[in-house]
Scaffold this motif. Sequence first.
Motif, PDB file in Angstrom:
ATOM      1  N   PRO A 222     -21.951  27.425  -1.469  1.00  0.00           N
ATOM      2  CA  PRO A 222     -20.747  27.047  -2.217  1.00  0.00           C
ATOM      3  C   PRO A 222     -20.951  27.195  -3.726  1.00  0.00           C
ATOM      4  N   VAL A 223     -19.998  27.846  -4.371  1.00  0.00           N
ATOM      5  CA  VAL A 223     -20.075  28.082  -5.811  1.00  0.00           C
ATOM      6  C   VAL A 223     -18.761  27.636  -6.461  1.00  0.00           C
ATOM      7  N   LEU A 224     -18.878  26.853  -7.528  1.00  0.00           N
ATOM      8  CA  LEU A 224     -17.730  26.499  -8.358  1.00  0.00           C
ATOM      9  C   LEU A 224     -17.804  27.313  -9.632  1.00  0.00           C
ATOM     10  N   LEU A 225     -16.740  28.050  -9.929  1.00  0.00           N
ATOM     11  CA  LEU A 225     -16.632  28.828 -11.159  1.00  0.00           C
ATOM     12  C   LEU A 225     -15.640  28.127 -12.077  1.00  0.00           C
ATOM     13  N   VAL A 226     -16.073  27.862 -13.310  1.00  0.00           N
ATOM     14  CA  VAL A 226     -15.235  27.127 -14.258  1.00  0.00           C
ATOM     15  C   VAL A 226     -14.939  28.023 -15.452  1.00  0.00           C
ATOM     16  N   LYS A 227     -13.672  28.072 -15.839  1.00  0.00           N
ATOM     17  CA  LYS A 227     -13.277  28.842 -17.017  1.00  0.00           C
ATOM     18  C   LYS A 227     -12.317  28.024 -17.854  1.00  0.00           C
ATOM     19  N   GLY A 228     -12.215  28.393 -19.126  1.00  0.00           N
ATOM     20  CA  GLY A 228     -11.286  27.728 -20.028  1.00  0.00           C
ATOM     21  C   GLY A 228      -9.986  28.496 -20.129  1.00  0.00           C
ATOM     22  N   GLN A 229      -8.898  27.773 -20.252  1.00  0.00           N
ATOM     23  CA  GLN A 229      -7.579  28.404 -20.355  1.00  0.00           C
ATOM     24  C   GLN A 229      -7.478  29.309 -21.586  1.00  0.00           C
ATOM     25  N   ARG A 250     -14.907  28.660  -5.428  1.00  0.00           N
ATOM     26  CA  ARG A 250     -13.730  27.939  -5.895  1.00  0.00           C
ATOM     27  C   ARG A 250     -13.647  28.129  -7.409  1.00  0.00           C
ATOM     28  N   VAL A 251     -12.447  28.318  -7.940  1.00  0.00           N
ATOM     29  CA  VAL A 251     -12.257  28.506  -9.378  1.00  0.00           C
ATOM     30  C   VAL A 251     -11.446  27.344  -9.931  1.00  0.00           C
ATOM     31  N   VAL A 252     -11.922  26.791 -11.042  1.00  0.00           N
ATOM     32  CA  VAL A 252     -11.194  25.750 -11.760  1.00  0.00           C
ATOM     33  C   VAL A 252     -10.986  26.211 -13.194  1.00  0.00           C
ATOM     34  N   GLU A 253      -9.770  26.098 -13.681  1.00  0.00           N
ATOM     35  CA  GLU A 253      -9.459  26.407 -15.079  1.00  0.00           C
ATOM     36  C   GLU A 253      -9.199  25.101 -15.815  1.00  0.00           C
ATOM     37  N   ILE A 254      -9.906  24.905 -16.922  1.00  0.00           N
ATOM     38  CA  ILE A 254      -9.750  23.687 -17.721  1.00  0.00           C
ATOM     39  C   ILE A 254      -8.661  23.919 -18.755  1.00  0.00           C
ATOM     40  N   ALA A 255      -7.579  23.191 -18.633  1.00  0.00           N
ATOM     41  CA  ALA A 255      -6.427  23.372 -19.512  1.00  0.00           C
ATOM     42  C   ALA A 255      -6.796  23.122 -20.967  1.00  0.00           C
ATOM     43  N   GLY A 256      -6.367  24.025 -21.835  1.00  0.00           N
ATOM     44  CA  GLY A 256      -6.562  23.879 -23.267  1.00  0.00           C
ATOM     45  C   GLY A 256      -7.954  24.172 -23.764  1.00  0.00           C
ATOM     46  N   ALA A 257      -8.880  24.534 -22.859  1.00  0.00           N
ATOM     47  CA  ALA A 257     -10.289  24.697 -23.227  1.00  0.00           C
ATOM     48  C   ALA A 257     -10.630  26.153 -23.495  1.00  0.00           C
ATOM     49  N   SER A 258     -11.703  26.343 -24.258  1.00  0.00           N
ATOM     50  CA  SER A 258     -12.309  27.659 -24.391  1.00  0.00           C
ATOM     51  C   SER A 258     -13.744  27.542 -23.885  1.00  0.00           C
ATOM     52  N   HIS A 259     -14.680  28.288 -24.487  1.00  0.00           N
ATOM     53  CA  HIS A 259     -15.997  28.451 -23.881  1.00  0.00           C
ATOM     54  C   HIS A 259     -16.761  27.129 -23.724  1.00  0.00           C
ATOM     55  N   GLY A 260     -16.647  26.239 -24.684  1.00  0.00           N
ATOM     56  CA  GLY A 260     -17.357  24.960 -24.597  1.00  0.00           C
ATOM     57  C   GLY A 260     -16.535  23.888 -23.900  1.00  0.00           C
ATOM     58  N   MET A 261     -16.014  24.209 -22.740  1.00  0.00           N
ATOM     59  CA  MET A 261     -15.062  23.314 -22.064  1.00  0.00           C
ATOM     60  C   MET A 261     -15.660  21.965 -21.695  1.00  0.00           C
ATOM     61  N   ASN A 262     -16.952  21.915 -21.412  1.00  0.00           N
ATOM     62  CA  ASN A 262     -17.561  20.640 -21.006  1.00  0.00           C
ATOM     63  C   ASN A 262     -17.714  19.682 -22.187  1.00  0.00           C
ATOM     64  N   LEU A 263     -17.718  20.221 -23.404  1.00  0.00           N
ATOM     65  CA  LEU A 263     -17.800  19.379 -24.598  1.00  0.00           C
ATOM     66  C   LEU A 263     -16.419  18.948 -25.073  1.00  0.00           C
ATOM     67  N   ALA A 264     -15.491  19.895 -25.108  1.00  0.00           N
ATOM     68  CA  ALA A 264     -14.165  19.600 -25.648  1.00  0.00           C
ATOM     69  C   ALA A 264     -13.284  18.857 -24.653  1.00  0.00           C
ATOM     70  N   HIS A 265     -13.521  19.077 -23.358  1.00  0.00           N
ATOM     71  CA  HIS A 265     -12.693  18.439 -22.326  1.00  0.00           C
ATOM     72  C   HIS A 265     -13.594  17.859 -21.230  1.00  0.00           C
ATOM     73  N   PRO A 266     -14.438  16.906 -21.593  1.00  0.00           N
ATOM     74  CA  PRO A 266     -15.431  16.418 -20.625  1.00  0.00           C
ATOM     75  C   PRO A 266     -14.825  15.728 -19.414  1.00  0.00           C
ATOM     76  N   ARG A 267     -13.721  15.022 -19.577  1.00  0.00           N
ATOM     77  CA  ARG A 267     -13.158  14.315 -18.425  1.00  0.00           C
ATOM     78  C   ARG A 267     -12.678  15.299 -17.363  1.00  0.00           C
ATOM     79  N   ALA A 268     -11.966  16.327 -17.767  1.00  0.00           N
ATOM     80  CA  ALA A 268     -11.482  17.318 -16.808  1.00  0.00           C
ATOM     81  C   ALA A 268     -12.650  18.080 -16.196  1.00  0.00           C
ATOM     82  N   PHE A 269     -13.619  18.445 -17.024  1.00  0.00           N
ATOM     83  CA  PHE A 269     -14.784  19.173 -16.524  1.00  0.00           C
ATOM     84  C   PHE A 269     -15.571  18.317 -15.541  1.00  0.00           C
ATOM     85  N   ASN A 270     -15.861  17.092 -15.913  1.00  0.00           N
ATOM     86  CA  ASN A 270     -16.658  16.211 -15.053  1.00  0.00           C
ATOM     87  C   ASN A 270     -15.954  15.948 -13.728  1.00  0.00           C
ATOM     88  N   ALA A 271     -14.640  15.741 -13.782  1.00  0.00           N
ATOM     89  CA  ALA A 271     -13.902  15.472 -12.555  1.00  0.00           C
ATOM     90  C   ALA A 271     -13.966  16.663 -11.606  1.00  0.00           C
TER      91      ALA A 271
END
Length: 280
Positions: A222-229, A250-271
């Motif tokens: 299983p692989v989760l791929l995360v990208k920023g909007q 599985r692909v998840v797009e973090i709304a409003g984020a760019s490359h550093g999505m885990n820093l700028a949007h940690p709640r969405a990324f962590n969830a």
Amino acid sequence: MSHPSQLPSTGSFASIPLSGDDSLSCLQLGQGERLCILIHGSLCDGRYWWPQFDDLSAGRRLCSPSLRHYFPAAPDPTVRLDWRRDVGDLLALVERLSPDAPVDLIGHSRGGAIAYQLARQRPDRVRRLVLAEPGGATQAGTPADPVLMQEWKAALSAKLARGEYESAVGQFIDGVSRAGSWLHSPRDFKRMALDNAHTLVSQMDDPLPAYAEADVAQLALPVLLVKGQRSRERFVVTVDTLARWLPDARVVEIAGASHGMNLAHPRAFNAAVLDFLDAA
């Protein structure tokens, strides 16, 4: 969900022996049977994941290593980075910390490419894999203009040679994220990036391998791929292409984020990451 408000101190790092005289400086948190290893990208170190530490360490062990030559190692402009050696170091770390059970891997950017290579070499040692905009091109993607890339690298090298570290680091961060990203980056992230400025030239001389469809298609875990909007197209192309090639992605797009999505949007990324890691 919460996250720490500042970087861990140097004293928080523990030296984990690998083999011979080799070791990695790691931040370790949490308790539990499962081990999750977080792999940082360019200009970062084990502290990069501080917005994830509280949430992801609940019910599991976390290990966030600093790859060779990164903080808290002393700055050395003569260092030579090698992604193959990084993969070997991390495999040794997995064997040291979890000899009897596969681990979860989370990698961002260059660290995502390294995490993929580790999983490809030893899929039996990886339970689940999270790739947040991994570095490296796909065969389906369009490579950057080599002339422009050389000019960009030359400009960065010249700035570093003149001691203009912040300007060089800012140019790099804006190049992989969006214009103005460095200016608006949190103070702690800027400090971490400047702590690792000495790795920048060597990292550009250590190109990551391209992803090959035949190899990617064999990664049956299983692989989760995360990208920023709002991320740059080359990262989006990589994520979307890997999603087509992987047998269980599985692909998840973090709304409003760019490359550093885990820093700028940690709640969405962590969830998103917790939902994936905790899935049956």
